[in-house]
Design an enzyme around this catalytic site. Structure first.
Site, short mmCIF file in Angstrom:
data_model
loop_
_atom_site.label_atom_id
_atom_site.label_comp_id
_atom_site.label_asym_id
_atom_site.label_seq_id
_atom_site.Cartn_x
_atom_site.Cartn_y
_atom_site.Cartn_z
N LYS A 61 -3.99 -41.89 8.94
CA LYS A 61 -3.70 -41.42 7.57
C LYS A 61 -4.97 -41.06 6.82
O LYS A 61 -4.95 -40.17 5.98
CB LYS A 61 -2.86 -42.45 6.81
N LYS A 85 4.33 -38.46 16.61
CA LYS A 85 5.64 -39.04 16.24
C LYS A 85 6.29 -38.22 15.11
O LYS A 85 5.59 -37.60 14.31
CB LYS A 85 5.49 -40.51 15.84
N LYS A 106 8.30 -38.35 8.35
CA LYS A 106 8.88 -37.70 7.18
C LYS A 106 7.81 -37.10 6.28
O LYS A 106 8.10 -36.28 5.44
CB LYS A 106 9.77 -38.66 6.41
P1 ATP Z 1 5.37 -41.89 6.85
O1 ATP Z 1 5.58 -40.69 7.71
O2 ATP Z 1 5.41 -41.61 5.40
O3 ATP Z 1 4.23 -42.75 7.29
P2 ATP Z 1 7.27 -43.36 8.33
O4 ATP Z 1 8.62 -42.74 8.46
O5 ATP Z 1 6.36 -43.36 9.49
O6 ATP Z 1 6.61 -42.73 7.04
P3 ATP Z 1 8.46 -45.74 7.23
O7 ATP Z 1 9.34 -45.01 6.34
O8 ATP Z 1 7.91 -46.91 6.56
O9 ATP Z 1 7.29 -44.86 7.85
O10 ATP Z 1 9.21 -46.18 8.53
C1 ATP Z 1 10.35 -46.95 8.45
C2 ATP Z 1 10.75 -47.39 9.82
O11 ATP Z 1 11.03 -46.26 10.65
C3 ATP Z 1 9.66 -48.19 10.54
O12 ATP Z 1 10.26 -49.28 11.18
C4 ATP Z 1 9.10 -47.22 11.53
O13 ATP Z 1 8.59 -47.88 12.68
C5 ATP Z 1 10.32 -46.39 11.88
N1 ATP Z 1 9.93 -45.05 12.33
C6 ATP Z 1 9.24 -44.14 11.61
N2 ATP Z 1 9.08 -43.00 12.33
C7 ATP Z 1 9.65 -43.23 13.55
C8 ATP Z 1 9.79 -42.43 14.74
N3 ATP Z 1 9.31 -41.21 14.81
N4 ATP Z 1 10.44 -42.97 15.80
C9 ATP Z 1 10.95 -44.23 15.72
N5 ATP Z 1 10.84 -45.02 14.63
C10 ATP Z 1 10.20 -44.55 13.55
#
Ligand code: ATP
Ligand code: LTN
Length: 336
Positions: free
Chosen positions: A120, A202, A205
């Site tokens: 990040k 990965k 969002k």
């Molecule tokens: P950002 O992209 O803003 O960092 P994020 O989606 O990675 O956000 P969170 O919203 O906090 O982060 O994630 C919530 C949950 O979703 C966490 O348990 C994370 O491990 C899971 N998660 C996020 N992205 C993935 C993915 N691509 N595949 C599987 N699990 C995911």
């Protein structure tokens, strides 16, 4: 003779999600699907981690609306706010408070190893703030306040979970038993859903390219269009393989959504082209998500009802959080 009824207490679960954008299929398959599944068997606490979201600059109006929509989406997915505790992190001040106690018991060196911080800060070089650096300590506080046995998360959060366990173990060793050491709960399939545009990254969002992710609230046409554009390879054979990250990601998505095994999926699309396969994945995902969107549209209309639920959630959460926080304060030597 009177038979004694022995009721074993339910094991506890805690998890949080950031309101940092539209929740994606990755969030759903990696984490939220498990949250929904766990609520019958476990005593669950779920939060919208709004304090975490501001480690990256957020537009205030957009943040406010994302906090509402994330909370509403949890309900639309089937999380029951009466059976579980569902709240907004910033409404329970013990999260930030405990985070300070834990920060003073966490080493700079251990934080520096966190890969999410490295990723990040590379992505936002203009805003490498201290909160982004110490974010895993706040996450440890989120978890440890509720003494959960399990924390359902996607694979990307494993490192943060390990640091939370290390912080808790160290604190308990220095000051006496306060925290439960939690176990990560990572799904076998779907723990790491990849970007549709770059399958080596990965699905996230906060990716600037909306074709890289599928939002839980995308409509059917959008979902199908995004899958049609998904980056694959030129072999035109639907099979799982390390050197085919795009198709392997689509197979994982399809098999997780339809509950078919990878072998069944490969067999189903034997001799068929990627066009047919992408269409089938899009349809299956859209069919799974359509009822969620329908419920969400209803729930988000009634802000008053939503407010009553998140206020009650915070009240329930605070009761538990307060106890743990004051116990920790006392052990450290503060006058209560
Ligand atoms: P950002 O992209 O803003 O960092 P994020 O989606 O990675 O956000 P969170 O919203 O906090 O982060 O994630 C919530 C949950 O979703 C966490 O348990 C994370 O491990 C899971 N998660 C996020 N992205 C993935 C993915 N691509 N595949 C599987 N699990 C995911
Ligand atoms: N850091 C997580 C979100 C998060 C979380 C938590 C997950 C904040 N607090 C507590 C589990 C438990 C993320 O970025 N995905």
């Amino acid at each position: 003779m009177c038979q004694e009824n022995i009721i074993t207490p339910k094991k506890k679960v805690l998890s949080c999600i950031q309101p940092s954008g539209m929740l994606t299929l990755g969030n759903y398959l990696g984490a939220l699907k498990n949250w929904v599944a766990m609520q019958d068997e476990f005593e669950c606490t779920f939060a919208v981690a709004d304090l975490h979201a501001i480690t990256v600059r957020q537009d205030p109006a957009a943040l406010r609306s994302q906090i509402y929509s994330t909370y509403a989406l949890l309900l639309a997915l089937g999380i029951d706010p009466e059976k579980n505790t569902v709240f907004i992190q910033s409404h329970v001040p013990e999260h930030a408070n405990l985070s300070w106690l834990l920060s003073c018991n966490t080493q700079f060196g251990e934080m520096s190893r966190m890969t999410q911080f490295k990723d990040k800060s590379a992505k936002h070089p203009e805003n490498v703030n201290v909160g982004l650096f110490s974010y895993p300590v706040l996450m440890a506080a989120d978890i440890l306040l509720y003494k959960p046995d399990f924390v359902p998360v996607g694979a990307d959060q494993k490192q943060h979970l390990e640091i939370a366990r290390d912080i808790a173990t160290r604190f308990n060793n220095i000051y006496g038993d306060v925290f439960t050491i939690p176990e990560p709960y990572i799904p076998k399939a779907g723990a790491r859903i990849m970007s549709l545009q770059d399958p080596n990254k990965k699905m996230s969002k906060s990716d600037d390219n909306p074709n890289a992710w599928v939002a839980i609230l995308d409509d059917k046409d959008t979902i199908i269009r995004k899958f049609k554009r998904a980056v694959t390879d030129s072999e035109a054979c639907v099979r799982m393989s390390e050197d085919k990250p795009g198709i392997s990601n689509l197979i994982t998505i399809y098999s997780t959504v339809t509950s078919k095994t990878v072998a069944e999926v490969e067999k189903e699309f034997e001799g068929k082209g990627y066009g047919d396969f992408k269409m089938a994945v899009g349809e299956a995902v859209a069919d799974t998500l359509a009822p969620v969107k329908q419920r969400y549209d209803e729930i988000i209309k009634d802000k008053k009802a939503l407010e009553a639920l998140y206020r009650e959630g915070a009240r329930k959460a605070e009761k538990v959080a307060c106890k743990t926080y004051f116990k920790a304060m006392k052990k450290v030597g503060f006058v209560i």
